[in-house]
Scaffold this motif. Structure first.
Motif, short mmCIF file in Angstrom:
data_model
loop_
_atom_site.label_atom_id
_atom_site.label_comp_id
_atom_site.label_asym_id
_atom_site.label_seq_id
_atom_site.Cartn_x
_atom_site.Cartn_y
_atom_site.Cartn_z
N ASP A 1 0.82 -1.21 0.00
CA ASP A 1 0.00 0.00 0.00
C ASP A 1 0.85 1.26 0.00
N TYR B 1 1.81 -0.58 -4.78
CA TYR B 1 0.48 -0.26 -5.32
C TYR B 1 0.37 1.20 -5.73
N THR C 1 -4.90 0.95 -5.34
CA THR C 1 -4.51 -0.32 -4.72
C THR C 1 -4.32 -1.40 -5.78
N ASN D 1 -9.44 -0.01 0.45
CA ASN D 1 -10.00 -0.57 -0.79
C ASN D 1 -10.17 -2.09 -0.71
#
Length: 257
Positions: free
Chosen positions: A11, A15, A19, A126
């Motif tokens: 994260d 990403y 995400t 997410n």
């Protein structure tokens, strides 16, 4: 023998803002393998949350659950479990404070109830909210990690369970909870020992609080430009943002691509 090992948080690091893994980042992971560098996902997420990421990147070595569950080339080599009674005591204490607990292992997760903080947390990361069924999960399955859905104060939990659990505040809505002493550093140490990877230069990319033990341990710590300011103090190199070619630029800085 690998010429390097590169550890990647997910994260806000590997990403993008949705995400997901950008194509150039996925390509970079495959290129690392061709260059005889072992790419490793090192994340607070659990294995069941990242099968698409593993498939896209071709990565099958993972330090997951903040170092509590480690896989080398697709095979588990280390796990640190939360004691069942400790988990149940924590869940009850959190419930008395009107806050929900998520329990997890490598194959799934459950939560005990849903409120606005829970909704905010899973929207922030997410991810889909787990189904209900915490007590049954704890009694019948291994617990590798928990998550307390809370805006704080953190000390309410840390002070009460300091002898048995370790906490990482990674979102405004939640703290990750693992077995006492678990961390990405511990997971990396166990990976290196069990996979016989000693003596190979190590690199790590991260942005947040749970990355600090990892960044402090590896030979070459890299922090994203979008990382927390106090995390940047652990960096040997600060690369560009995760949304601005940060992974690729960082790997090129060290000649790994």
């Amino acid at each position: 023998m690998y010429k390097g090992i590169a550890f990647f948080d997910l994260d806000h690091t590997l990403y993008n803002e949705h995400t997901r893994v950008d194509p150039e980042v996925a390509d970079a992971m495959h290129q690392l393998k061709q260059n005889n560098v072992l790419p490793v996902i090192s994340t607070g997420r659990n294995l069941f949350e990242i099968p698409t990421t593993m498939k896209q990147t071709g990565i099958d070595t993972v330090v997951s659950a903040n170092g509590s569950y480690v896989v080398f080339e697709g095979k588990p080599v280390y796990k640190a479990l939360i004691d069942k009674q400790v988990a149940l005591d924590f869940i009850q204490f959190a419930k008395e404070n009107h806050e929900a607990t998520t329990v997890m292992n490598s194959v799934g997760a459950k939560i005990n109830f849903i409120n606005d903080i829970v909704r905010g947390n899973y929207n922030f990361i997410n991810s889909r909210m787990p189904n209900l069924g915490v007590e049954d999960f704890v009694n019948k399955q291994e617990v590798v990690m928990m998550l307390i859905n809370t805006k704080g104060p953190d000390e309410r939990y840390i002070d009460r369970f300091n002898d048995t659990l370790t906490f990482f505040r990674n979102t405004p809505f939640s703290m990750d909870i693992v077995h006492k002493g678990s961390s990405k550093k511990k997971g990396i140490q166990e990976l290196i020992a069990n996979a016989k990877l000693d003596g190979i230069p190590t690199y790590a990319f991260g942005d947040g609080n749970n990355d600090i033990p990892m960044l402090d341990f590896v030979d070459h710590p890299v922090v994203m430009e979008n990382g927390l300011d106090h995390v940047k103090t652990y960096a040997e190199f600060i690369t560009t943002k995760n949304t601005d070619h940060g992974i690729v630029n960082g790997l090129k800085h060290y000649g790994l691509l």
